[in-house]
Design a protein around this motif. Structure first.
Motif, mmCIF file in Angstrom:
data_model
loop_
_atom_site.group_PDB
_atom_site.id
_atom_site.type_symbol
_atom_site.label_atom_id
_atom_site.label_comp_id
_atom_site.label_asym_id
_atom_site.label_seq_id
_atom_site.Cartn_x
_atom_site.Cartn_y
_atom_site.Cartn_z
ATOM 1 N N UNK A 1 0.833 -1.205 0.000
ATOM 2 C CA UNK A 1 0.000 0.000 0.000
ATOM 3 C C UNK A 1 0.866 1.254 0.000
ATOM 4 N N UNK A 2 1.936 1.226 0.804
ATOM 5 C CA UNK A 2 2.816 2.395 0.888
ATOM 6 C C UNK A 2 3.474 2.673 -0.462
ATOM 7 N N UNK A 3 3.872 1.587 -1.143
ATOM 8 C CA UNK A 3 4.467 1.795 -2.470
ATOM 9 C C UNK A 3 3.404 2.263 -3.447
ATOM 10 N N UNK A 4 2.213 1.655 -3.370
ATOM 11 C CA UNK A 4 1.147 1.974 -4.321
ATOM 12 C C UNK A 4 0.707 3.423 -4.207
ATOM 13 N N UNK A 5 0.727 3.970 -2.981
ATOM 14 C CA UNK A 5 0.219 5.335 -2.841
ATOM 15 C C UNK A 5 1.130 6.329 -3.565
ATOM 16 N N UNK A 6 2.393 5.977 -3.776
ATOM 17 C CA UNK A 6 3.263 6.828 -4.586
ATOM 18 C C UNK A 6 3.205 6.378 -6.030
ATOM 19 N N UNK A 7 3.293 5.062 -6.227
ATOM 20 C CA UNK A 7 3.511 4.535 -7.575
ATOM 21 C C UNK A 7 2.281 4.690 -8.468
ATOM 22 N N UNK A 8 1.091 4.451 -7.919
ATOM 23 C CA UNK A 8 -0.102 4.516 -8.777
ATOM 24 C C UNK A 8 -0.292 5.915 -9.374
ATOM 25 N N UNK A 9 -0.320 6.975 -8.528
ATOM 26 C CA UNK A 9 -0.452 8.301 -9.147
ATOM 27 C C UNK A 9 0.731 8.653 -10.044
ATOM 28 N N UNK A 10 1.936 8.246 -9.628
ATOM 29 C CA UNK A 10 3.111 8.602 -10.430
ATOM 30 C C UNK A 10 3.060 7.927 -11.797
ATOM 31 N N UNK A 11 2.694 6.645 -11.819
ATOM 32 C CA UNK A 11 2.627 5.945 -13.107
ATOM 33 C C UNK A 11 1.517 6.524 -13.978
ATOM 34 N N UNK A 12 0.380 6.789 -13.339
ATOM 35 C CA UNK A 12 -0.723 7.401 -14.080
ATOM 36 C C UNK A 12 -0.280 8.742 -14.671
ATOM 37 N N UNK A 13 0.398 9.553 -13.851
ATOM 38 C CA UNK A 13 0.870 10.855 -14.320
ATOM 39 C C UNK A 13 1.911 10.691 -15.417
ATOM 40 N N UNK A 14 2.776 9.672 -15.248
ATOM 41 C CA UNK A 14 3.810 9.457 -16.266
ATOM 42 C C UNK A 14 3.156 9.162 -17.614
ATOM 43 N N UNK A 15 2.134 8.297 -17.591
ATOM 44 C CA UNK A 15 1.462 7.942 -18.846
ATOM 45 C C UNK A 15 0.821 9.180 -19.490
ATOM 46 N N UNK A 16 0.105 9.962 -18.666
ATOM 47 C CA UNK A 16 -0.509 11.182 -19.197
ATOM 48 C C UNK A 16 0.566 12.127 -19.714
ATOM 49 N N UNK A 17 1.600 12.314 -18.895
ATOM 50 C CA UNK A 17 2.666 13.241 -19.261
ATOM 51 C C UNK A 17 3.344 12.820 -20.546
ATOM 52 N N UNK A 18 3.651 11.535 -20.629
ATOM 53 C CA UNK A 18 4.292 11.016 -21.833
ATOM 54 C C UNK A 18 3.405 11.284 -23.041
ATOM 55 N N UNK A 19 2.094 11.157 -22.815
ATOM 56 C CA UNK A 19 1.141 11.304 -23.906
ATOM 57 C C UNK A 19 1.000 12.761 -24.336
ATOM 58 N N UNK A 20 0.898 13.676 -23.370
ATOM 59 C CA UNK A 20 0.608 15.057 -23.787
ATOM 60 C C UNK A 20 1.843 15.935 -23.985
ATOM 61 N N UNK A 21 2.918 15.669 -23.275
ATOM 62 C CA UNK A 21 4.043 16.603 -23.397
ATOM 63 C C UNK A 21 4.892 16.348 -24.637
ATOM 64 N N UNK A 22 4.775 15.141 -25.212
ATOM 65 C CA UNK A 22 5.508 14.884 -26.445
ATOM 66 C C UNK A 22 4.665 15.260 -27.659
ATOM 67 N N UNK A 23 3.981 16.378 -27.583
ATOM 68 C CA UNK A 23 3.187 16.814 -28.733
ATOM 69 C C UNK A 23 3.124 18.326 -28.715
ATOM 70 N N UNK A 24 2.360 18.858 -29.644
ATOM 71 C CA UNK A 24 2.318 20.305 -29.767
ATOM 72 C C UNK A 24 1.293 20.941 -28.832
ATOM 73 N N UNK B 1 10.420 17.981 -23.302
ATOM 74 C CA UNK B 1 9.374 17.039 -22.896
ATOM 75 C C UNK B 1 9.826 16.176 -21.721
ATOM 76 N N UNK B 2 11.081 15.693 -21.741
ATOM 77 C CA UNK B 2 11.562 14.835 -20.657
ATOM 78 C C UNK B 2 11.545 15.566 -19.326
#
Lengths: 316, 357
Positions: B125-148, B245-246
């Motif tokens: 749970x302790x790992x998930x509380x950091x990892x879940x939002x971070x991974x979700x944010x990473x996916x969104x970030x990867x998706x939107x910041x590598x574009x115009x 983007x990175x």
């Protein structure tokens, strides 16, 4: 918590069970009602954001103000819903003009600041309305002559299988009429020409003697007036309450962004695409899933076509 | 655009800052002995909200990405911890005779879904509380910041994400508890040891301090300089050969991770989590704290969150319309004090010291 009462959600609730072409057709016809609401609520935004580039997060509250205008007129003078529409337009447009003069005018060219200011405004408007009318839900009666259903298809026993309520048709007709009127004003009149001139090249327009601050005020007021009309028309769909504008805000934004912000026809396309795909997916799966899928589809769309589906190709 | 950097942040040797921080920290640490339980838990809550605002400040104040989705990251972290606390409770005292949270029983689930089951262990749970939002944010970030996609559209995307996830969490009643969320969770216990309120308060205080110091250090470093350059002129910094983007994705993910921890710490304090914190309204609340406190000041958002929270608390006893006050305050700040409360104070001192020279 009002979000799950979102208009899209509300109108799509009569999903049929089991797959059949007739039921799907019914769903698609009912989707027209969603399209009408999206078009109505998106149109005002298409003016304030598409034409003026103002990030108006208080758009939903102008819809709310329109709905309250209808409520007040109906409870005080027993006025027919149809007759309250012009008043809703005038009152919200006047408030819009005031807002433009006092707040928006100071923030042109700083989109993120307008975003914050209009959010502050939306909280204030909600708060003021709550002070005046309390948080209690208010109800608006829809006129009797637009209740009932229009039957498009009957089965062998004569029971209607594909039908649409007159109220949904009414919403669509009002929305289309407003779209046509806005298009006419923007592309066929002198004022519209001035509006487009100001948005394309402000200083040039100023040099040519256009009163840019007046044009700005008029355009913003018109956009807010459209939101007010939307509020009046929608008011009888469900209860009228201070936070009701929030339900429409995200949907209106998605509509405008999907269609493309440069042209009015984009709003129509956006509303049609979102409304009908929502109805179809809601039929195949269920309503919340449809909403989630459509929202994520719009996000993907913004990623690849930030200017929307129906934008004019720009060079460079 | 002038950059508002805290006075303290400008000093080369942070000795003064370190002493001030230490003094404030000690005062804050002994404060609960004087203010009673209610104020302690309120203060803990406000510290967490403040830290959430600091995490938004990292992406908005320093990198120029305005996000309404920080409530989402907060809630994702919160749910991870809420499942742990709920499962913890269900295992000991369960009225239904199965080790299943009550809302799952009501909704007809017979056994724990595989993706929730691991959360009954504290470490997971302790790992998930950091990892879940971070991974979700990473996916969104990867998706939107590598574009115009540019500023305003990113903000609109965050609005859509917030709205979509709210609908999703409400609809998945069997797994998320629907509109009510996860209620009646147990107290926080780590490896069998129950944590009292004051312990939780200290944990939160240490976490807040760590986030502040870490963010200060990060924004002072070369990395922070690049972030600020991205905010000022994205094209120029990319012409210099930096992969913009990175940098954006990194700070976005980091910020979401911090927001997730604030959510995770919030649940044992609040004793429930619900989609209210996912909704656009809460996301905007975070934005308001940063705007009123002052973008790019780090301490400003924290101060604003605590101040507004206290105002709300006292206003709630008098009137139900405290939100009107917040709205008016926000309008005033945007129109007349664009640098925010702390930002303006900093500017005032800067001008004085410039005149002295």
């Amino acid at each position: 918590m009002y979000f799950y009462l979102s208009p899209v959600y509300y109108l799509a609730q009569e999903a049929a069970e089991g797959f059949s072409v007739v039921a799907l057709a019914n769903q698609l016809v009912n989707g027209i009602g969603i399209v009408g609401i999206l078009l109505l609520t998106g149109l005002g935004l298409a003016i304030t954001f598409g034409v003026m580039r103002i990030i108006n997060l208080a758009h939903g509250e102008f819809i709310m103000l329109g709905a309250y205008t209808t409520f007040v007129l109906q409870s005080a003078f027993n006025l027919d819903l149809l007759l309250t529409i012009p008043f809703a337009f005038i009152i919200t447009a006047a408030i819009g003009a005031l807002v433009e003069i006092s707040i928006i005018r100071r923030l042109y060219g700083r989109p993120l600041e307008t975003l914050l200011a209009t959010w502050g405004l939306s909280i204030v408007l909600q708060g003021v309305i709550k002070l005046i009318f309390t948080a209690q839900l208010k109800y608006v009666r829809s006129p009797s002559y637009i209740s009932g259903n229009l039957t498009l298809l009957k089965d062998a026993q004569g029971t209607p299988t594909v039908a649409i309520s007159y109220y949904r048709l009414f919403i669509v007709i009002v929305a289309l009429a407003l779209l046509a009127l806005t298009g006419y004003l923007l592309y066929r009149t002198n004022l519209g020409r001035q509006v487009r001139a100001v948005t394309q090249n402000r200083s040039m327009a100023q040099c040519l003697g256009v009163n840019t601050s007046l044009v700005d005020m008029a355009t913003f007021a018109y956009g807010c007036g459209l939101a007010g009309v939307a509020g009046a028309v929608i008011s009888s769909l469900k209860s009228v309450a201070p936070p009701m504008g929030q339900d429409y805000l995200v949907d209106a934004w998605m509509t405008v962004v999907t269609g493309g912000v440069d042209r009015l026809v984009g709003v129509l396309a956006g509303a049609f695409l979102i409304g009908e795909s929502n109805a179809t997916i809601a039929y195949l799966l269920n309503d919340p899933t449809a909403r989630v899928i459509v929202l994520f589809a719009v996000i993907i769309l913004i990623r690849y076509k930030p200017e929307g589906l129906f934008s004019i190709q720009k060079r460079g | 655009m002038t950059q508002t950097i805290g006075v303290a942040q400008k000093s080369k040797t942070p000795t003064k800052l370190a002493i001030v921080t230490a003094i404030i920290f000690i005062i804050m640490a002994i404060l609960p002995f004087f203010i009673g339980n209610f104020q302690t838990s309120l203060l803990s809550k406000l510290l967490l909200f403040g830290t959430l605002a600091v995490s938004l400040d990292l992406v908005w104040g320093f990198t120029g990405i305005l996000s309404f989705a920080h409530g989402v990251f907060f809630t994702l972290g919160g749910y991870a911890m809420a499942y742990y606390l709920k499962l913890n409770l269900s295992a000991e005292a369960n009225t239904y005779g199965v080790a299943l949270p009550d809302f799952m029983v009501w909704n007809g689930l017979e056994k724990l879904p595989w993706f929730i089951a691991p959360l009954q262990y504290f470490i997971v749970a302790a790992i998930a509380m950091v990892a879940v939002p971070a991974i979700f944010a990473y996916l969104i970030g990867w998706f939107i910041f590598r574009s115009k996609v540019s500023g305003v559209y990113i903000t609109i995307i965050t609005l859509a994400i917030s709205s979509a996830l709210t609908t999703f969490f409400v609809s998945q009643q069997a797994y998320t508890g629907g509109t009510n969320g996860i209620t009646d969770v147990s107290e926080l216990s780590i490896f069998g040891a129950n944590i009292p309120l004051i312990g939780l308060y200290w944990m939160i205080l240490i976490f807040t301090t760590a986030v502040l110091i870490g963010s200060w250090w990060l924004t002072q470093s070369n990395f922070g300089l690049i972030l600020r350059s991205i905010k000022e002129n994205e094209n120029r910094i990319s012409f210099l050969g930096y992969d913009v983007a990175s940098f954006k994705i990194f700070i976005w993910t980091l910020s979401a991770g911090i927001a997730g921890i604030t959510g995770g710490l919030f649940v044992p304090l609040n004793r429930f989590i619900s989609p209210v914190y996912l909704a656009v309204a809460f996301g905007t609340q975070v934005v308001i704290w940063v705007a009123i406190g002052g973008r790019g000041t780090l301490i400003g958002p924290l101060v604003a969150a605590i101040l507004l929270g206290q105002i709300q608390n006292s206003a709630e006893q008098v009137t139900q319309d405290w939100q009107l006050i917040v709205g008016i305050l926000l309008l005033i700040v945007v129109l007349f004090i664009p640098d925010g409360l702390v930002g303006s104070i900093v500017n005032l001192f800067d001008r004085k010291s410039a005149r002295a020279k």
